[in-house]
Motif scaffolding. Sequence first.
Motif, PDB file in Angstrom:
ATOM      1  N   PHE A  34       0.859  -0.929   0.311  1.00  0.00           N
ATOM      2  CA  PHE A  34      -0.112   0.464  -0.471  1.00  0.00           C
ATOM      3  C   PHE A  34       0.880   1.155   0.146  1.00  0.00           C
ATOM      4  O   PHE A  34       0.359   2.269  -0.190  1.00  0.00           O
ATOM      5  CB  PHE A  34      -1.167  -0.347   0.735  1.00  0.00           C
ATOM      6  CG  PHE A  34      -1.803  -0.948   1.449  1.00  0.00           C
ATOM      7  CD1 PHE A  34      -3.376  -0.674  -0.082  1.00  0.00           C
ATOM      8  CD2 PHE A  34      -2.483  -2.151   1.907  1.00  0.00           C
ATOM      9  CE1 PHE A  34      -4.110  -1.564   0.105  1.00  0.00           C
ATOM     10  CE2 PHE A  34      -3.290  -2.769   1.791  1.00  0.00           C
ATOM     11  CZ  PHE A  34      -4.284  -2.693   0.237  1.00  0.00           C
ATOM     12  N   PHE A  35       2.194   0.721   0.596  1.00  0.00           N
ATOM     13  CA  PHE A  35       3.013   2.560   0.607  1.00  0.00           C
ATOM     14  C   PHE A  35       3.300   2.660  -0.885  1.00  0.00           C
ATOM     15  O   PHE A  35       3.293   3.919  -1.417  1.00  0.00           O
ATOM     16  CB  PHE A  35       3.796   1.915   1.163  1.00  0.00           C
ATOM     17  CG  PHE A  35       4.937   3.062   1.616  1.00  0.00           C
ATOM     18  CD1 PHE A  35       4.736   4.338   2.247  1.00  0.00           C
ATOM     19  CD2 PHE A  35       6.575   2.547   0.388  1.00  0.00           C
ATOM     20  CE1 PHE A  35       6.093   4.991   2.153  1.00  0.00           C
ATOM     21  CE2 PHE A  35       7.534   3.444   0.808  1.00  0.00           C
ATOM     22  CZ  PHE A  35       7.086   5.370   1.424  1.00  0.00           C
ATOM     23  N   LEU A  36       3.846   1.584  -1.807  1.00  0.00           N
ATOM     24  CA  LEU A  36       4.565   1.571  -2.445  1.00  0.00           C
ATOM     25  C   LEU A  36       3.304   2.573  -3.738  1.00  0.00           C
ATOM     26  O   LEU A  36       3.749   3.102  -4.391  1.00  0.00           O
ATOM     27  CB  LEU A  36       5.435   0.533  -3.381  1.00  0.00           C
ATOM     28  CG  LEU A  36       6.248  -0.015  -2.691  1.00  0.00           C
ATOM     29  CD1 LEU A  36       6.328  -1.388  -3.220  1.00  0.00           C
ATOM     30  CD2 LEU A  36       7.470   1.256  -3.034  1.00  0.00           C
ATOM     31  N   ILE A  37       1.820   1.710  -3.729  1.00  0.00           N
ATOM     32  CA  ILE A  37       0.590   1.620  -4.225  1.00  0.00           C
ATOM     33  C   ILE A  37       0.367   3.596  -5.003  1.00  0.00           C
ATOM     34  O   ILE A  37       0.371   4.561  -5.050  1.00  0.00           O
ATOM     35  CB  ILE A  37      -0.115   0.968  -4.005  1.00  0.00           C
ATOM     36  CG1 ILE A  37      -0.152  -0.127  -5.415  1.00  0.00           C
ATOM     37  CG2 ILE A  37      -1.846   1.562  -5.431  1.00  0.00           C
ATOM     38  CD1 ILE A  37      -0.913  -1.565  -4.865  1.00  0.00           C
ATOM     39  N   GLN A  43      -1.765  10.663  -7.465  1.00  0.00           N
ATOM     40  CA  GLN A  43      -1.902  11.324  -8.613  1.00  0.00           C
ATOM     41  C   GLN A  43      -3.055  10.624  -8.370  1.00  0.00           C
ATOM     42  O   GLN A  43      -4.376  11.322  -9.441  1.00  0.00           O
ATOM     43  CB  GLN A  43      -1.549  11.857  -9.885  1.00  0.00           C
ATOM     44  CG  GLN A  43      -0.350  13.164  -9.244  1.00  0.00           C
ATOM     45  CD  GLN A  43      -0.937  14.173  -8.262  1.00  0.00           C
ATOM     46  OE1 GLN A  43      -1.481  14.464  -8.759  1.00  0.00           O
ATOM     47  NE2 GLN A  43       0.387  14.358  -7.542  1.00  0.00           N
ATOM     48  N   ASP A  44      -3.092   9.750  -9.694  1.00  0.00           N
ATOM     49  CA  ASP A  44      -4.292   8.785 -10.012  1.00  0.00           C
ATOM     50  C   ASP A  44      -5.230   8.183  -9.077  1.00  0.00           C
ATOM     51  O   ASP A  44      -6.318   7.811  -9.368  1.00  0.00           O
ATOM     52  CB  ASP A  44      -3.733   7.716 -10.325  1.00  0.00           C
ATOM     53  CG  ASP A  44      -2.765   7.276 -11.563  1.00  0.00           C
ATOM     54  OD1 ASP A  44      -3.004   7.932 -12.471  1.00  0.00           O
ATOM     55  OD2 ASP A  44      -1.730   6.821 -11.740  1.00  0.00           O
ATOM     56  N   ILE A  45      -4.944   8.394  -7.631  1.00  0.00           N
ATOM     57  CA  ILE A  45      -5.392   7.921  -6.584  1.00  0.00           C
ATOM     58  C   ILE A  45      -6.320   9.228  -6.367  1.00  0.00           C
ATOM     59  O   ILE A  45      -7.859   8.943  -6.148  1.00  0.00           O
ATOM     60  CB  ILE A  45      -5.058   7.146  -5.086  1.00  0.00           C
ATOM     61  CG1 ILE A  45      -4.681   5.976  -5.593  1.00  0.00           C
ATOM     62  CG2 ILE A  45      -5.533   7.408  -4.266  1.00  0.00           C
ATOM     63  CD1 ILE A  45      -3.455   5.152  -4.667  1.00  0.00           C
ATOM     64  N   PHE A  49     -11.558  11.124  -6.583  1.00  0.00           N
ATOM     65  CA  PHE A  49     -12.282  11.860  -5.356  1.00  0.00           C
ATOM     66  C   PHE A  49     -13.223  12.710  -7.108  1.00  0.00           C
ATOM     67  O   PHE A  49     -12.779  13.446  -7.034  1.00  0.00           O
ATOM     68  CB  PHE A  49     -11.013  12.686  -4.613  1.00  0.00           C
ATOM     69  CG  PHE A  49     -10.650  11.957  -3.410  1.00  0.00           C
ATOM     70  CD1 PHE A  49     -11.462  11.804  -1.831  1.00  0.00           C
ATOM     71  CD2 PHE A  49      -9.420  11.411  -3.898  1.00  0.00           C
ATOM     72  CE1 PHE A  49     -10.618  10.693  -1.225  1.00  0.00           C
ATOM     73  CE2 PHE A  49      -9.328  10.048  -2.734  1.00  0.00           C
ATOM     74  CZ  PHE A  49      -9.595  10.457  -1.116  1.00  0.00           C
ATOM     75  N   PRO A  50     -14.546  12.349  -6.644  1.00  0.00           N
ATOM     76  CA  PRO A  50     -15.363  13.609  -7.670  1.00  0.00           C
ATOM     77  C   PRO A  50     -15.478  15.217  -6.588  1.00  0.00           C
ATOM     78  O   PRO A  50     -16.489  15.413  -6.249  1.00  0.00           O
ATOM     79  CB  PRO A  50     -16.562  12.496  -7.031  1.00  0.00           C
ATOM     80  CG  PRO A  50     -16.593  12.550  -5.707  1.00  0.00           C
ATOM     81  CD  PRO A  50     -15.294  11.621  -5.706  1.00  0.00           C
ATOM     82  N   TYR A  57      -8.628  19.416  -4.126  1.00  0.00           N
ATOM     83  CA  TYR A  57      -7.568  18.367  -4.654  1.00  0.00           C
ATOM     84  C   TYR A  57      -6.599  18.488  -3.436  1.00  0.00           C
ATOM     85  O   TYR A  57      -5.879  17.366  -2.676  1.00  0.00           O
ATOM     86  CB  TYR A  57      -7.668  18.439  -5.468  1.00  0.00           C
ATOM     87  CG  TYR A  57      -8.563  18.194  -6.864  1.00  0.00           C
ATOM     88  CD1 TYR A  57      -8.396  15.831  -6.414  1.00  0.00           C
ATOM     89  CD2 TYR A  57      -9.719  18.129  -7.000  1.00  0.00           C
ATOM     90  CE1 TYR A  57      -9.842  15.729  -7.172  1.00  0.00           C
ATOM     91  CE2 TYR A  57     -10.656  17.463  -7.887  1.00  0.00           C
ATOM     92  CZ  TYR A  57     -10.960  16.354  -7.638  1.00  0.00           C
ATOM     93  OH  TYR A  57     -11.486  15.203  -9.024  1.00  0.00           O
ATOM     94  N   VAL A  58      -5.881  19.983  -3.176  1.00  0.00           N
ATOM     95  CA  VAL A  58      -4.420  20.117  -2.171  1.00  0.00           C
ATOM     96  C   VAL A  58      -4.991  19.934  -0.773  1.00  0.00           C
ATOM     97  O   VAL A  58      -4.859  19.336  -0.672  1.00  0.00           O
ATOM     98  CB  VAL A  58      -4.414  21.212  -2.638  1.00  0.00           C
ATOM     99  CG1 VAL A  58      -3.370  22.054  -1.270  1.00  0.00           C
ATOM    100  CG2 VAL A  58      -4.831  21.934  -4.130  1.00  0.00           C
TER     101      VAL A  58
END
Length: 231
Positions: A34-37, A43-45, A49-50, A57-58
């Motif tokens: 999970f740390f690496l992902i 940024q993909d994760i 968030f909608p 986002y910041v």
Amino acid sequence: ATAAAVQKGERQQRMANIIYTVCILTMLVMGAGFFLIGNVFFQDIMGFFPLQDESLYVLVGQFLRPIFLAVPLLTLAAVMQFFVGADGHPGLVMKMAMLNSAVNLCMDVVYIKFFSMGIAGAAWATVTGFAAALLVVALFYWRRNAHYLRTLALCKISLQDVKCLGNVTSLGIITASFQFFMFLQLFFLNDMVLVSFGAVGMIALSLCMNCRSLIGIIINGVLDTLGPILG
């Protein structure tokens, strides 16, 4: 932890140690994953968030970054609470939970008010609380000649021993499901608070959640005490 406790009850100490070792190593591997992902695909994760306001986002990024950085510590601290309880030390588990919530609550004020860290301060307060709980384990449980007698211990394992994960999973699916739905609740709750109230709302939510945790300790303690009597 339940599987290890069952093996201890059946006087299978070797198997209990194997389960303990396999679970600790599995959680460390998962934490590292999970740390690496979380850090490589950060940024993909964030794209999940909608959020309508780009500035939010910041704030989300400031909160999630410390959590992803500390995932190995958070997973280890969480799983150790279960094993300490399975090893016959519910009082130590209570101290860990109380210290976690108290440190989290205090550091929210320190990081956010005095260090002006904003949303990131709330995240680092969470990390600090779990670190304090893990420190209690290190001082009173892992240390030799500790006040709390430790029966579970790390041991050498083989690939054959990893098969015990199936039994562990079947016993822990209910607890895991509860934690998963709690995660979903917090995920959507954090999202709604950020969208509606911004940074101030997240600070208030963090304080409220920690107060709820402190109250939950008392309620769960009473229920755990009355359970065997009523049963």
